[in-house]
Design a protein around this motif. Structure first.
Motif, PDB file in Angstrom:
ATOM      1  N   TRP A 193       0.834  -1.199   0.000  1.00 31.64           N
ATOM      2  CA  TRP A 193       0.000   0.000   0.000  1.00 31.64           C
ATOM      3  C   TRP A 193       0.873   1.255   0.000  1.00 31.64           C
ATOM      4  O   TRP A 193       0.663   2.184  -0.774  1.00 31.64           O
ATOM      5  CB  TRP A 193      -0.918  -0.029   1.221  1.00 31.64           C
ATOM      6  N   LEU A 245       1.224   4.092  -3.007  1.00 33.07           N
ATOM      7  CA  LEU A 245       0.919   5.512  -2.794  1.00 33.07           C
ATOM      8  C   LEU A 245       2.000   6.442  -3.330  1.00 33.07           C
ATOM      9  O   LEU A 245       1.767   7.640  -3.463  1.00 33.07           O
ATOM     10  CB  LEU A 245       0.686   5.797  -1.302  1.00 33.07           C
ATOM     11  N   LEU A 270      -4.142   9.235  -3.904  1.00 33.20           N
ATOM     12  CA  LEU A 270      -4.871   8.715  -2.756  1.00 33.20           C
ATOM     13  C   LEU A 270      -6.378   8.698  -3.010  1.00 33.20           C
ATOM     14  O   LEU A 270      -7.080   7.789  -2.589  1.00 33.20           O
ATOM     15  CB  LEU A 270      -4.554   9.529  -1.501  1.00 33.20           C
ATOM     16  N   SER A 271      -6.852   9.692  -3.752  1.00 33.27           N
ATOM     17  CA  SER A 271      -8.283   9.771  -4.051  1.00 33.27           C
ATOM     18  C   SER A 271      -8.739   8.633  -4.963  1.00 33.27           C
ATOM     19  O   SER A 271      -9.937   8.388  -5.095  1.00 33.27           O
ATOM     20  CB  SER A 271      -8.619  11.118  -4.686  1.00 33.27           C
ATOM     21  N   TYR A 283      -7.532   4.861  -2.344  1.00 35.50           N
ATOM     22  CA  TYR A 283      -8.351   4.544  -1.168  1.00 35.50           C
ATOM     23  C   TYR A 283      -9.697   3.932  -1.535  1.00 35.50           C
ATOM     24  O   TYR A 283     -10.095   2.924  -0.943  1.00 35.50           O
ATOM     25  CB  TYR A 283      -8.512   5.772  -0.274  1.00 35.50           C
ATOM     26  N   THR A 333      -9.520   0.273  -2.261  1.00 33.06           N
ATOM     27  CA  THR A 333      -9.394  -0.666  -1.146  1.00 33.06           C
ATOM     28  C   THR A 333     -10.755  -1.200  -0.703  1.00 33.06           C
ATOM     29  O   THR A 333     -10.821  -2.180   0.040  1.00 33.06           O
ATOM     30  CB  THR A 333      -8.676  -0.032   0.059  1.00 33.06           C
TER      31      THR A 333
END
Length: 127
Positions: A66, A70, A75-76, A79, A82
Motif C-alpha cells: 500500500w 501511494l 490517494l483519491s 483509497y 481498497t
C-alpha cells in the motif's frame, strides 16, 4: 510508442502493486479469522502463535505494498479501490468459512463496486 506497461499516460505497475496490497489485505484478514476460529489449544499455544504471526505478516505485506503504491497512485483513487476488500472478504468468507451470502450483502457489494467505478473511472473534461 508507449511501453506495454503504460496505458494512456497511466503507469500500470503502481496499480498492480495496489491490487497486490488488496490481495494481501484480504488474505491476511481471512488468515486471522481462520487462526481465531481454531483456538482449541489456547492463545499461548505454539501452533496458534505461528498461525497468528503468519496472518499478521501477510497483512503487513499488504501495508508495505500500500505504501509503495501511494508513491505513484493518487490517494483519491487508491483509497476507494481498497473497498474491493469488502468483495474479497465476502467471497472468501463464503468459500472458506461457509458464511451465508444474502441478497442484501450482494446488493451492498454491487453498490460498493459501482461507487468505486464512479470514483476511479476518469471523466473527460468538457472542451
Amino acid at each position: 510508442m508507449k511501453s506495454i506497461l503504460e496505458i494512456s499516460n497511466v503507469k500500470i505497475i503502481p496499480y498492480i502493486i495496489l491490487f497486490v496490497s488488496i490481495l494481501f489485505s484480504i488474505s491476511g484478514q481471512l488468515l486471522m479469522k481462520y487462526t481465531m476460529s481454531h483456538t482449541d489449544e489456547g492463545l499461548l499455544d505454539w501452533v496458534f502463535i505461528q498461525k497468528l504471526v503468519l496472518a499478521v505478516s501477510v497483512y503487513c505485506l499488504g501495508i508495505v505494498n500500500w505504501i509503495l503504491a501511494l508513491r505513484s497512485v493518487k490517494l483519491s483513487i487508491a483509497y476507494p479501490l481498497t473497498s474491493l476488500n469488502y468483495v474479497g472478504i465476502l467471497f472468501g468468507s463464503y468459500y472458506f468459512f461457509n458464511e451465508v451470502i444474502t441478497l442484501t450483502r450482494i446488493a451492498g457489494v454491487i453498490t460498493i463496486f459501482l461507487g468505486i467505478l464512479l470514483v476511479v473511472i476518469p471523466l473527460k473534461k468538457p472542451i
